[in-house]
Motif scaffolding. Structure first.
Motif, PDB file in Angstrom:
ATOM      1  N   ASN A  41      -4.239  20.122  25.739  1.00  0.00           N
ATOM      2  CA  ASN A  41      -4.883  19.082  26.541  1.00  0.00           C
ATOM      3  C   ASN A  41      -3.871  18.503  27.527  1.00  0.00           C
ATOM      4  OD1 ASN A  41      -7.300  19.326  25.172  1.00  0.00           O
ATOM      5  ND2 ASN A  41      -6.757  17.776  23.654  1.00  0.00           N
ATOM      6  N   GLY A  42      -4.322  18.342  28.761  1.00  0.00           N
ATOM      7  CA  GLY A  42      -3.453  17.746  29.777  1.00  0.00           C
ATOM      8  C   GLY A  42      -2.472  18.722  30.400  1.00  0.00           C
ATOM      9  N   ALA A  43      -2.597  20.018  30.090  1.00  0.00           N
ATOM     10  CA  ALA A  43      -1.650  21.013  30.608  1.00  0.00           C
ATOM     11  C   ALA A  43      -1.810  21.252  32.106  1.00  0.00           C
ATOM     12  CB  ALA A  43      -1.817  22.334  29.856  1.00  0.00           C
ATOM     13  N   GLY A  44      -2.986  20.891  32.648  1.00  0.00           N
ATOM     14  CA  GLY A  44      -3.193  21.068  34.089  1.00  0.00           C
ATOM     15  C   GLY A  44      -4.237  22.134  34.430  1.00  0.00           C
ATOM     16  N   LYS A  45      -4.988  22.585  33.449  1.00  0.00           N
ATOM     17  CA  LYS A  45      -5.923  23.698  33.671  1.00  0.00           C
ATOM     18  C   LYS A  45      -7.054  23.302  34.633  1.00  0.00           C
ATOM     19  CE  LYS A  45      -6.807  23.850  29.238  1.00  0.00           C
ATOM     20  NZ  LYS A  45      -5.957  22.709  28.762  1.00  0.00           N
ATOM     21  N   THR A  46      -7.686  22.160  34.344  1.00  0.00           N
ATOM     22  CA  THR A  46      -8.785  21.735  35.222  1.00  0.00           C
ATOM     23  C   THR A  46      -8.254  21.368  36.604  1.00  0.00           C
ATOM     24  OG1 THR A  46     -10.150  21.010  33.370  1.00  0.00           O
ATOM     25  CG2 THR A  46     -10.655  20.047  35.500  1.00  0.00           C
ATOM     26  N   THR A  47      -7.082  20.767  36.643  1.00  0.00           N
ATOM     27  CA  THR A  47      -6.486  20.448  37.953  1.00  0.00           C
ATOM     28  C   THR A  47      -6.255  21.734  38.745  1.00  0.00           C
ATOM     29  OG1 THR A  47      -5.414  18.493  37.005  1.00  0.00           O
ATOM     30  CG2 THR A  47      -4.561  19.282  39.105  1.00  0.00           C
ATOM     31  N   LEU A  48      -5.830  22.788  38.049  1.00  0.00           N
ATOM     32  CA  LEU A  48      -5.659  24.085  38.730  1.00  0.00           C
ATOM     33  C   LEU A  48      -6.997  24.535  39.335  1.00  0.00           C
ATOM     34  CD1 LEU A  48      -4.229  26.722  39.457  1.00  0.00           C
ATOM     35  CD2 LEU A  48      -4.720  27.534  37.128  1.00  0.00           C
TER      36      LEU A  48
HETATM   37  N1  LIG Z   1      -7.466  12.529  39.341  1.00  0.00           N
HETATM   38  C1  LIG Z   1      -6.389  12.333  38.569  1.00  0.00           C
HETATM   39  N2  LIG Z   1      -5.570  11.268  38.746  1.00  0.00           N
HETATM   40  C2  LIG Z   1      -4.479  11.094  37.987  1.00  0.00           C
HETATM   41  N3  LIG Z   1      -4.096  11.935  36.999  1.00  0.00           N
HETATM   42  C3  LIG Z   1      -4.872  13.003  36.768  1.00  0.00           C
HETATM   43  C4  LIG Z   1      -6.052  13.269  37.536  1.00  0.00           C
HETATM   44  N4  LIG Z   1      -6.619  14.418  37.076  1.00  0.00           N
HETATM   45  C5  LIG Z   1      -5.835  14.847  36.067  1.00  0.00           C
HETATM   46  N5  LIG Z   1      -4.787  14.010  35.885  1.00  0.00           N
HETATM   47  C6  LIG Z   1      -3.711  14.184  34.915  1.00  0.00           C
HETATM   48  O1  LIG Z   1      -3.143  15.465  35.142  1.00  0.00           O
HETATM   49  C7  LIG Z   1      -2.796  16.082  33.902  1.00  0.00           C
HETATM   50  C8  LIG Z   1      -3.519  17.402  33.783  1.00  0.00           C
HETATM   51  O2  LIG Z   1      -4.896  17.136  33.560  1.00  0.00           O
HETATM   52  P1  LIG Z   1      -5.972  18.295  33.467  1.00  0.00           P
HETATM   53  O3  LIG Z   1      -7.303  17.653  33.281  1.00  0.00           O
HETATM   54  O4  LIG Z   1      -5.812  19.238  34.589  1.00  0.00           O
HETATM   55  O5  LIG Z   1      -5.531  19.030  32.103  1.00  0.00           O
HETATM   56  P2  LIG Z   1      -6.311  20.113  31.261  1.00  0.00           P
HETATM   57  O6  LIG Z   1      -5.317  21.150  30.893  1.00  0.00           O
HETATM   58  O7  LIG Z   1      -7.529  20.550  31.985  1.00  0.00           O
HETATM   59  O8  LIG Z   1      -6.711  19.269  29.968  1.00  0.00           O
HETATM   60  P3  LIG Z   1      -7.981  19.406  28.984  1.00  0.00           P
HETATM   61  O9  LIG Z   1      -7.759  20.642  28.186  1.00  0.00           O
HETATM   62  O10 LIG Z   1      -7.880  18.165  28.148  1.00  0.00           O
HETATM   63  O11 LIG Z   1      -9.213  19.446  29.835  1.00  0.00           O
HETATM   64  C9  LIG Z   1      -3.163  15.086  32.811  1.00  0.00           C
HETATM   65  O12 LIG Z   1      -1.992  14.354  32.473  1.00  0.00           O
HETATM   66  C10 LIG Z   1      -4.192  14.196  33.469  1.00  0.00           C
HETATM   67  O13 LIG Z   1      -4.200  12.908  32.916  1.00  0.00           O
END
Ligand SMILES: Nc1ncnc2c1ncn2[C@@H]1O[C@H](COP(=O)(O)OP(=O)(O)OP(=O)(O)O)[C@@H](O)[C@H]1O
Length: 242
Positions: A41-48
């Motif tokens: 969780n929070g690794a950055g996958k959705t942000t990618l």
């Molecule tokens: N719009 C935003 N503003 C500030 N921080 C953000 C934003 N979107 C994501 N983050 C942060 O960026 C980091 C990566 O988040 P992300 O949602 O990409 O992780 P993830 O790997 O998809 O997690 P999960 O498996 O929980 O969905 C996290 O620390 C999150 O809190």
């Protein structure tokens, strides 16, 4: 299958204030590839995904689609180029029927109601939802809603499909069904990127996996190789891989 590059990330980076959610990511996908993306969780996958499909502009680096830099394009423009995606939080319109949900996308591309309806029906059939076409999306089961999300992406005639945890919350039989659907779409020629937490799913796909941790790629390879990598075991699993 052509070996043309469908989608690539070059030094792709997203910073939110002092937090680097995605840091200097590089990878390249050929047309017809299937890539699983895992990480805690929070690794950055959705942000990618948000960087690839344009929900976020990159802080640094580039997104390349079919040889063209699309980093500055809006999500709708990227969708028109063929990037389709699902969202962790479903965007289906619950008061509309399954057919109407898919027609919205089909209409954007076809511009005529009858043609859009015909295309949407064809897509519902493709994802196994034809019998549920006239049912309101809000009354579909979770598994059916996931299929509908995929159908909405397909309605935009996407060639690259990004699936964000489409198996989450499904039971084993439903997971197997959606694995079958994803395999089918991949076999039909789509380039597919899958964010997935369920390692059984990642193993089932038997395709390339990249592992993210703190916004960086810490492993890249086959499921067997990646899931036995000590760095992955420590960072992602916190215990020995199953
Ligand atoms: N719009 C935003 N503003 C500030 N921080 C953000 C934003 N979107 C994501 N983050 C942060 O960026 C980091 C990566 O988040 P992300 O949602 O990409 O992780 P993830 O790997 O998809 O997690 P999960 O498996 O929980 O969905 C996290 O620390 C999150 O809190």
């Amino acid at each position: 299958m052509s070996d043309a590059t469908a989608l690539a990330a070059e030094n792709l980076t997203k910073r939110f204030g002092g937090l680097t959610a995605v840091g200097g990511l590089n990878f390249s996908l050929r047309r017809g590839d299937l890539l699983s993306i895992i990480g805690p969780n929070g690794a950055g996958k959705t942000t990618l995904f948000n960087l690839l499909t344009g929900q976020h502009p990159p802080s640094d680096g580039r997104v390349i689609h079919e040889g063209r830099d699309i980093s500055a394009l809006a999500p709708e423009q990227r969708a028109r180029l063929g990037l389709g995606r699902t969202f962790q939080i479903s965007k289906t319109l619950t008061s509309m029927t399954a057919l109407e949900n898919v027609m919205i996308g089909a209409f954007l591309h076809r511009g005529k109601l009858a043609a859009a309806a015909e295309h949407a029906m064809h897509i519902l059939d493709r994802v196994g939802l034809a019998r549920r076409a006239s049912v309101r999306a809000g009354t579909l089961t979770l598994s059916e809603r996931r299929r509908l999300e995929i159908a909405r992406a397909l309605a935009l005639d996407c060639s690259v499909l990004l699936l964000d945890e489409v198996m989450a919350g499904l039971n084993q039989r439903e997971v197997d069904d959606v694995i079958g659907l994803v395999r089918q779409l991949h076999a039909e020629g789509l380039t597919v990127l899958v964010i997935e937490h369920n390692l059984k799913v990642v193993r089932a796909f038997e395709n390339r996996v990249i592992v993210m941790d703190f916004g960086r790629m810490i492993a890249d390879g086959t499921p067997d190789k990646v899931l036995s990598d000590p760095q992955v075991v420590e960072a992602y699993l916190g215990k020995k891989a199953e």
